[in-house]
Motif scaffolding. Structure first.
Motif, short mmCIF file in Angstrom:
data_model
loop_
_atom_site.label_atom_id
_atom_site.label_comp_id
_atom_site.label_asym_id
_atom_site.label_seq_id
_atom_site.Cartn_x
_atom_site.Cartn_y
_atom_site.Cartn_z
N GLY A 75 6.39 -2.39 -3.78
CA GLY A 75 5.52 -3.14 -4.69
C GLY A 75 4.21 -3.54 -4.06
O GLY A 75 3.46 -4.35 -4.62
N GLN A 85 2.88 1.30 -3.83
CA GLN A 85 4.13 1.83 -3.30
C GLN A 85 5.28 1.32 -4.18
O GLN A 85 5.53 0.12 -4.24
CB GLN A 85 4.33 1.38 -1.85
CG GLN A 85 3.31 1.93 -0.88
CD GLN A 85 3.51 3.41 -0.61
OE1 GLN A 85 3.90 4.19 -1.49
NE2 GLN A 85 3.24 3.84 0.60
N PRO A 86 5.98 2.22 -4.86
CA PRO A 86 7.02 1.78 -5.80
C PRO A 86 8.15 1.03 -5.12
O PRO A 86 8.70 0.09 -5.70
CB PRO A 86 7.51 3.09 -6.43
CG PRO A 86 6.42 4.08 -6.17
CD PRO A 86 5.79 3.67 -4.87
N ASP A 87 8.54 1.46 -3.92
CA ASP A 87 9.70 0.86 -3.29
C ASP A 87 9.44 -0.52 -2.74
O ASP A 87 10.35 -1.35 -2.65
CB ASP A 87 10.22 1.78 -2.16
CG ASP A 87 9.12 2.14 -1.20
OD1 ASP A 87 7.93 1.90 -1.54
OD2 ASP A 87 9.42 2.67 -0.12
N THR A 137 0.37 -2.69 -2.71
CA THR A 137 -0.75 -1.78 -2.85
C THR A 137 -1.32 -1.51 -1.46
O THR A 137 -1.67 -2.46 -0.74
CB THR A 137 -1.83 -2.34 -3.77
OG1 THR A 137 -1.26 -2.55 -5.07
CG2 THR A 137 -3.00 -1.39 -3.89
#
Length: 566
Positions: free
Chosen positions: A160, A156-158, A162
């Motif tokens: 960080g 998840q980029p927002d 997994t």
């Protein structure tokens, strides 16, 4: 002495053989017991590890199942709550939603997509997104028989984080696909099982899909995910037996472990638990080290004790051998030392037959020159031959007495043996020391003896008796030799004298080595040699006092013994 001869010398003794065999058996039994105990200890450690690991994987499977069931409940709630809003035509934006507080805390997010893959609802704020190319979405859309699936871990980029997505298909009453709902679970939360326990460096738990993708993995304190295990040993074992155990190397680090795995019903995943072989066997190996060290020490101690014992036995055997050699040397020296004393007697005895032979030759010469008849001359020469034979017999007796050698037992006539010994004893004295009486009445009695050695015993006993009576008047010095059967197998030979007898101290210690009948200056070598000779012949040497003197007797084997053996 060479090493093989040392061992042969030692092992000829029954007691030494028994001690050596007992020591070797004791050490062998100790080693067999220790090896068996080590094997049993390791087998018990493995059995205990199998039970423990099987219990761990069952508990881990239940933990994962409960987590997935909580995710299923969340998807059902979201389906019922938001499915009707997916049909609003033309709307493509993403609305943010908030999960109820009663949701399991392991669920950190959710997404709901319509049939086109547009994410219509999400717990994360952000621009609109589409998931129609995701494998999980396509599987649910294209396979009506599949109601749920688990997607591969994604970052998840927002946040960080997994996460693992548990995805459920949404269908209307006609079975048409209308969308999908997914809930997010952090990958690390799947392996927080027994988070309060201390993991060893080689302890391993993991969740793997049937496609061979690792959803979460913990090795010691390290958490990872996303490893592709297609074609690896773990997948081969899972396909062969969904629930079981096996020993083998890990697919990632190659460490040999005991693995237990169990497949989850209704979910395309399985869980595994692995324990390192070194960790399983470490306690047993430590105990094995102690067992082996103690057994090695015990072996060295037994070996040292056996070495000391065998060295002691060997030293005793060597001492006995040296004693026997010294005894033989003493016996030979005793005979040789008598040579000077016998020289006078030898000269005295040889003088008579040689003088007589010379006289007979002179008479024969006169008869040959004069009127003597042929028969008269022949008679004189016959007398010369007899005197020369007598001189030769005297020399033979002295040579036999002085000869050195081991006992050579033969059948001999006892009368001849005793009479030769008496002649030797009398020939050693230039002047008679005592009368020696023997009635030769055993002409047919034969014994199994070494003739020279028995004669040596008799000569020594006669000389001892003569020395014991040295202070008495010559007419009272009498030595009597008697022979009588003691049994069918033994013959007793007895030497009596009319001397003062043995002192009590000599009789008390008569059978001890180097005991002497000469109170002040005797070494006891003669009696020690005599005793040894009689023992070799299988007899016994005895002594006692009579009212009028002392007696010494010994026994030898009769000819009947040889016939019995034959």
């Amino acid at each position: 002495m060479q090493a093989p001869n040392i061992f042969l010398t030692i092992l000829r003794q029954p007691a030494a053989r028994l001690v050596v065999i007992s020591g070797v058996l004791f050490v062998a039994i100790a080693w067999v017991t220790v090896i068996w105990q080590i094997a049993e200890d390791r087998a018990a450690a493995v059995e205990s590890a199998v039970r423990e690991n099987r219990g761990r994987v069952v508990a881990f499977e239940q933990y994962v199942r409960r987590t997935l069931e909580a995710a299923d409940l969340a998807t059902v709630y979201l389906d019922e709550r938001y499915r009707g809003q997916l049909r609003a035509g033309g709307e493509t934006g993403t609305r943010k939603i908030v999960l109820p507080q009663y949701f399991d805390p392991v669920i950190t997010g959710a997404q709901i997509a319509d049939a086109a893959g547009n994410v219509r609802f999400s717990t994360q704020a952000g621009p609109a997104s589409n998931v129609r190319e995701r494998d999980a979405f396509r599987v649910l859309r294209d396979m009506p028989g599949v109601a749920r699936t688990i997607a591969n871990p994604v970052l998840q980029p927002d946040t960080g984080e997994t996460v693992v997505l548990v995805v459920r298909s949404l269908r209307d009453v006609q079975g048409r696909f209308v969308g999908a709902v997914a809930v997010e679970i952090p990958a690390r939360r799947f392996v927080d099982f027994s988070a309060g326990l201390e993991y060893r460096a080689s302890d391993l738990i993991s969740i793997i899909t049937l496609r061979g993708m690792t959803l979460a993995r913990r090795e010691g304190g390290i958490v990872s995910w996303g490893q592709d295990l297609k074609g690896k040993l773990v997948m081969e074992r899972q396909m062969a037996a969904p629930n079981g155990e096996y020993w083998g190397p890990s697919s990632l680090d190659g460490k040999r472990r005991l693995f237990s795995h169990q497949r989850l019903a209704n979910y395309p995943i399985f869980v595994t638990s692995g324990v390192g072989e070194a960790d399983i066997l470490a306690p047993a190996n430590r105990r094995a080290g102690w067992f082996l060290s103690l057994t090695t020490a015990l072996t060295l101690v037994v070996g040292a004790l056996l070495s000391l014992y065998l060295r002691h036995v060997y030293n005793q055997a060597e001492a006995q051998r040296r004693f026997d050699l010294m005894r033989d040397e003493f016996a030979h020296s005793a005979r040789v030392s008598s040579l000077s004393e016998m020289a006078a007697g030898l000269a005295h005895e040889l003088n008579q037959p040689l003088t007589a032979a010379s006289n007979y030759l002179a008479v024969a010469e006169l008869m040959n020159r004069g009127d003597g008849t042929r028969e008269g001359v022949a008679g004189q020469l016959h007398q010369v031959r007899g005197q020369i034979a007598r001189a030769g017999e005297i020399i033979r007796r002295i040579r036999d007495f002085l000869s050195k050698g081991n006992a050579e037992l033969r059948i001999e006539r006892i009368d001849e043996t005793i009479l030769d010994a008496i002649a030797l004893a009398q020939g050693a004295n230039a002047v008679a020391r005592a009368r020696i009486l023997y009635s030769a009445g055993q002409a047919q009695t034969r014994v199994l003896i070494d003739r020279v050695q028995i004669q040596q015993v008799l000569v020594n006993l006669i000389r001892n008796a003569e020395e014991a009576m040295a202070g008495m008047p010559i007419e009272r010095r009498v030595i009597r030799i008697r022979v009588r059967p003691q049994s069918e197998d033994l013959l007793e030979i007895r030497v009596d004298d009319d001397g003062p007898g043995f002192p009590p101290s000599v009789l008390e210690q008569f059978n001890l080595p180097f005991i002497s009948t000469k109170a002040a200056h005797g070494l006891g070598i003669g009696l020690s040699i005599c005793r040894r000779i009689i023992e070799v012949h299988g007899g016994a040497l005895k002594a006692w006092n009579r009212p009028t003197g002392a007696s010494v007797s010994f026994t030898v084997k009769r000819e009947a013994v040889l016939r019995a053996v034959a």
